[in-house]
Design a protein around this motif. Structure first.
Motif, PDB file in Angstrom:
ATOM      1  N   THR A  86      14.570 -12.054  -9.343  1.00  0.00           N
ATOM      2  CA  THR A  86      14.020 -10.895  -8.649  1.00  0.00           C
ATOM      3  C   THR A  86      13.096 -10.176  -9.617  1.00  0.00           C
ATOM      4  N   VAL A  87      11.849  -9.986  -9.207  1.00  0.00           N
ATOM      5  CA  VAL A  87      10.847  -9.327 -10.051  1.00  0.00           C
ATOM      6  C   VAL A  87      10.496  -7.999  -9.391  1.00  0.00           C
ATOM      7  N   TYR A  88      10.587  -6.909 -10.158  1.00  0.00           N
ATOM      8  CA  TYR A  88      10.289  -5.591  -9.592  1.00  0.00           C
ATOM      9  C   TYR A  88       9.797  -4.643 -10.677  1.00  0.00           C
ATOM     10  N   PRO A  89       9.120  -3.557 -10.349  1.00  0.00           N
ATOM     11  CA  PRO A  89       8.441  -3.397  -9.074  1.00  0.00           C
ATOM     12  C   PRO A  89       7.268  -4.358  -8.996  1.00  0.00           C
ATOM     13  N   ASN A  90       6.801  -4.620  -7.826  1.00  0.00           N
ATOM     14  CA  ASN A  90       5.695  -5.557  -7.653  1.00  0.00           C
ATOM     15  C   ASN A  90       4.811  -5.056  -6.525  1.00  0.00           C
ATOM     16  N   PRO A  91       3.625  -4.539  -6.728  1.00  0.00           N
ATOM     17  CA  PRO A  91       2.934  -4.534  -8.017  1.00  0.00           C
ATOM     18  C   PRO A  91       3.498  -3.466  -8.953  1.00  0.00           C
ATOM     19  N   TYR A  92       3.153  -3.569 -10.217  1.00  0.00           N
ATOM     20  CA  TYR A  92       3.623  -2.605 -11.203  1.00  0.00           C
ATOM     21  C   TYR A  92       2.474  -2.231 -12.120  1.00  0.00           C
ATOM     22  N   ALA A  93       2.692  -1.178 -12.907  1.00  0.00           N
ATOM     23  CA  ALA A  93       1.643  -0.698 -13.796  1.00  0.00           C
ATOM     24  C   ALA A  93       2.000  -0.883 -15.269  1.00  0.00           C
ATOM     25  N   ASP A  94       3.260  -0.656 -15.643  1.00  0.00           N
ATOM     26  CA  ASP A  94       3.614  -0.697 -17.060  1.00  0.00           C
ATOM     27  C   ASP A  94       4.712  -1.703 -17.396  1.00  0.00           C
ATOM     28  N   MET A  95       5.886  -1.530 -16.828  1.00  0.00           N
ATOM     29  CA  MET A  95       7.035  -2.362 -17.169  1.00  0.00           C
ATOM     30  C   MET A  95       7.454  -3.173 -15.952  1.00  0.00           C
ATOM     31  N   VAL A  96       7.630  -4.470 -16.158  1.00  0.00           N
ATOM     32  CA  VAL A  96       8.134  -5.321 -15.072  1.00  0.00           C
ATOM     33  C   VAL A  96       9.512  -5.828 -15.485  1.00  0.00           C
ATOM     34  N   HIS A  97      10.419  -5.889 -14.514  1.00  0.00           N
ATOM     35  CA  HIS A  97      11.796  -6.308 -14.751  1.00  0.00           C
ATOM     36  C   HIS A  97      12.045  -7.634 -14.042  1.00  0.00           C
ATOM     37  N   PHE A  98      12.756  -8.511 -14.713  1.00  0.00           N
ATOM     38  CA  PHE A  98      13.149  -9.804 -14.167  1.00  0.00           C
ATOM     39  C   PHE A  98      14.675  -9.836 -14.167  1.00  0.00           C
ATOM     40  N   ASP A  99      15.272  -9.916 -13.000  1.00  0.00           N
ATOM     41  CA  ASP A  99      16.727 -10.031 -12.877  1.00  0.00           C
ATOM     42  C   ASP A  99      17.062 -11.433 -12.379  1.00  0.00           C
ATOM     43  N   PHE A 100      18.056 -12.059 -13.013  1.00  0.00           N
ATOM     44  CA  PHE A 100      18.461 -13.417 -12.666  1.00  0.00           C
ATOM     45  C   PHE A 100      19.836 -13.380 -12.019  1.00  0.00           C
TER      46      PHE A 100
END
Length: 85
Positions: free
Chosen positions: A11-25
């Protein structure tokens, strides 16, 4: 080569994003997070241990980027995300 069925749900969020992107497995991994620009050039490579990773992409230009979660020679998961500032 892209996996036909992802081994790890990401799960990739937020999308779109401006600064930090998070990847949850959905499970713990001992792998690498590799990010590419839309032309396929690798722009980031980081070891990932556990069920979460973060990427500070504040320096990236607006656009679409690709990611892969790679363990050894196996792509566990892949996808894309957008940067919009």
């Amino acid at each position: 080569m892209e996996p036909l069925i992802p081994v790890v749900k990401t799960t990739v969020y937020p999308n779109p994003y401006a600064d930090m992107v998070h990847f949850d497995f959905n499970k713990d991994v001992n792998a690498r997070l590799v990010i590419y620009n839309i032309s396929g050039a690798q722009i980031f490579d980081q070891n990932v241990n556990g069920n979460r990773a973060e990427y500070n992409a504040s320096a990236l230009a607006n656009g679409t980027y690709l990611y892969r979660i790679i363990e050894g020679n196996t792509i566990l998961s892949s996808g894309r995300f957008a940067v919009a500032k």
